[in-house]
Design an enzyme around this catalytic site. Sequence first.
Site, PDB file in Angstrom:
ATOM      1  N   ASN A   7       0.867  -1.180   0.000  1.00 10.51           N
ATOM      2  CA  ASN A   7       0.000   0.000   0.000  1.00 10.51           C
ATOM      3  C   ASN A   7       0.901   1.227   0.000  1.00 10.51           C
ATOM      4  O   ASN A   7       1.487   1.578   1.021  1.00 10.51           O
ATOM      5  CB  ASN A   7      -0.892  -0.024   1.245  1.00 10.51           C
ATOM      6  CG  ASN A   7      -1.883   1.130   1.261  1.00 10.51           C
ATOM      7  OD1 ASN A   7      -1.829   2.017   0.423  1.00 10.51           O
ATOM      8  ND2 ASN A   7      -2.785   1.117   2.233  1.00 10.51           N
ATOM      9  N   ARG A  90      -2.763  -2.090  -3.323  1.00  8.71           N
ATOM     10  CA  ARG A  90      -3.966  -1.294  -3.124  1.00  8.71           C
ATOM     11  C   ARG A  90      -3.901  -0.103  -4.081  1.00  8.71           C
ATOM     12  O   ARG A  90      -2.907   0.630  -4.094  1.00  8.71           O
ATOM     13  CB  ARG A  90      -4.033  -0.789  -1.684  1.00  8.71           C
ATOM     14  CG  ARG A  90      -5.272   0.004  -1.456  1.00  8.71           C
ATOM     15  CD  ARG A  90      -5.149   0.970  -0.342  1.00  8.71           C
ATOM     16  NE  ARG A  90      -6.365   1.760  -0.304  1.00  8.71           N
ATOM     17  CZ  ARG A  90      -6.430   2.960   0.230  1.00  8.71           C
ATOM     18  NH1 ARG A  90      -5.371   3.503   0.767  1.00  8.71           N
ATOM     19  NH2 ARG A  90      -7.560   3.616   0.228  1.00  8.71           N
ATOM     20  N   HIS A 179     -12.812   2.844   0.479  1.00  6.18           N
ATOM     21  CA  HIS A 179     -12.711   1.815   1.519  1.00  6.18           C
ATOM     22  C   HIS A 179     -13.350   0.528   0.998  1.00  6.18           C
ATOM     23  O   HIS A 179     -13.860  -0.277   1.782  1.00  6.18           O
ATOM     24  CB  HIS A 179     -13.448   2.201   2.818  1.00  6.18           C
ATOM     25  CG  HIS A 179     -12.859   3.377   3.534  1.00  6.18           C
ATOM     26  ND1 HIS A 179     -13.643   4.378   4.040  1.00  6.18           N
ATOM     27  CD2 HIS A 179     -11.586   3.705   3.823  1.00  6.18           C
ATOM     28  CE1 HIS A 179     -12.869   5.283   4.616  1.00  6.18           C
ATOM     29  NE2 HIS A 179     -11.606   4.897   4.488  1.00  6.18           N
ATOM     30  N   ARG A 240     -12.028  15.630   7.087  1.00  9.54           N
ATOM     31  CA  ARG A 240     -12.923  15.928   5.955  1.00  9.54           C
ATOM     32  C   ARG A 240     -14.315  16.326   6.453  1.00  9.54           C
ATOM     33  O   ARG A 240     -14.818  15.735   7.406  1.00  9.54           O
ATOM     34  CB  ARG A 240     -13.068  14.711   5.038  1.00  9.54           C
ATOM     35  CG  ARG A 240     -11.792  14.329   4.310  1.00  9.54           C
ATOM     36  CD  ARG A 240     -12.098  13.283   3.243  1.00  9.54           C
ATOM     37  NE  ARG A 240     -10.879  12.722   2.705  1.00  9.54           N
ATOM     38  CZ  ARG A 240     -10.456  11.472   2.909  1.00  9.54           C
ATOM     39  NH1 ARG A 240     -11.173  10.646   3.656  1.00  9.54           N
ATOM     40  NH2 ARG A 240      -9.333  11.047   2.377  1.00  9.54           N
ATOM     41  N   GLU A 384      -7.891  -5.155   5.474  1.00  7.35           N
ATOM     42  CA  GLU A 384      -7.802  -4.830   4.048  1.00  7.35           C
ATOM     43  C   GLU A 384      -6.670  -5.596   3.378  1.00  7.35           C
ATOM     44  O   GLU A 384      -6.790  -6.007   2.225  1.00  7.35           O
ATOM     45  CB  GLU A 384      -7.621  -3.315   3.878  1.00  7.35           C
ATOM     46  CG  GLU A 384      -8.875  -2.563   4.278  1.00  7.35           C
ATOM     47  CD  GLU A 384      -8.711  -1.059   4.344  1.00  7.35           C
ATOM     48  OE1 GLU A 384      -8.282  -0.560   5.397  1.00  7.35           O
ATOM     49  OE2 GLU A 384      -9.005  -0.378   3.357  1.00  7.35           O
TER      50      GLU A 384
END
Length: 398
Positions: A7, A90, A179, A240, A384
Amino acid sequence: MKILVINCGSSSLKYQLIDMEGETVMAKGLCERIGIPGSRLKHEVPGKEDYVVETDLPDHSVAVKLVFDALTGEYGVVKSVDEIGAIGHRVLHGSNRFTESIIVNDEVKKVIRECFDLGPLHNPANLMGIEACEKVVPGKKNVAVFDTTFGMTLPEKAYYYAIPKEYYDKYAIRRYGFHGTSHAYVSQETIRFGGLDPEKAKVIVCHLGNGASISASIGGKAVDTSMGLTPLEGLIMGTRSGDIDGGVIQFIANHENKTVDEVLNILNKKSGVLGMTGISSDFRDIENAAEEGNHMAKVALDAFRYRVAKYIGSYVAAMNGVDAISFTAGVGENDKVTRQIVIDEYFSYLGAKIDPERNNVRGKERLISTDDSKVKIFLIPTNEELAIARDTKRLIEA
Ligand code: ADP
């Protein structure tokens, strides 16, 4: 078979080597400050002392080389790179071109490049990671696992924005969601662990970390998800804003003499609970401040939980029901108060009920609702890396 999962961020590279036989992590680590003075690699092997190398990492290729050296060298877990079956990467954005993970070739790299302006922080780094692996271990298969493919099953009514259709036709502007590997993994794990109907189970997954999103899925297939064209839409997050009236962008730009890019930067990096409180983007800091009586910290937590509840409520409507709600990621896995407030204060009308004793848990797969709860509530830790490794293995064996 062993799969390396990578990643890549713009200045970092996280990795895990997973033995797919028992799905166990053989080694994992992190290269930090790539291209910045003070770079280093931290390599962890379960049951052994951490191995740290402080050395210059001018680019991602040098970092990838160092990772392979660490995996095969004195502190390594494999004799040679030949033992590693493939590398799973990823990748943030695959636009609407990829509905599934895919083995990397020139065409795949071209599309990842074309998506740079849809994922400006991640896609360039993701591609650098892939190209670094091609250079350091030529011939090894690389698989791209996109965050956006989970959202590819959304129906048209959920993915179109109500803006002129020409922008979809020209630029594929639509809701994608992010996600995705986490939502796919946790929704499937909810069905398996909860013994639910694999075809029909209606599951809502709340991925609540620094970045946060919610998905609704039926039989593991997404029907809606809270992030949009970019990860800005939806929940209130660490930095955010989540959902916002577009008029706010125009107003701030005009009154503060800022460009749209500058305002978007504020909405992505300086808003959320950080912006509301001025304290921190870390939810633990916000909780501590709220306990000490800071008013805006309390408001930010209330607003965050309220937004989560509003999304869950809308997804119950989207599916005309819900069998299970699962919490995952940093806040979802660790913060029992958020789980309890979201369910007990907003969904008692559905007959959903948290069991305080079961809910007193962190980071473990568990049913946290009462036996008589009409909706099953779970804590399901996300993984993940494992989801990426599983996809990679499936593709290279196909
Ligand atoms: P990301 O991967 O998006 O960076 P994570 O899933 O790692 O995020 O989640 C990080 C967030 O989880 C941080 O804001 C952190 O404060 C929060 N978190 C971790 N433990 C707790 C806790 N016990 N209570 C509340 N929040 C927590």
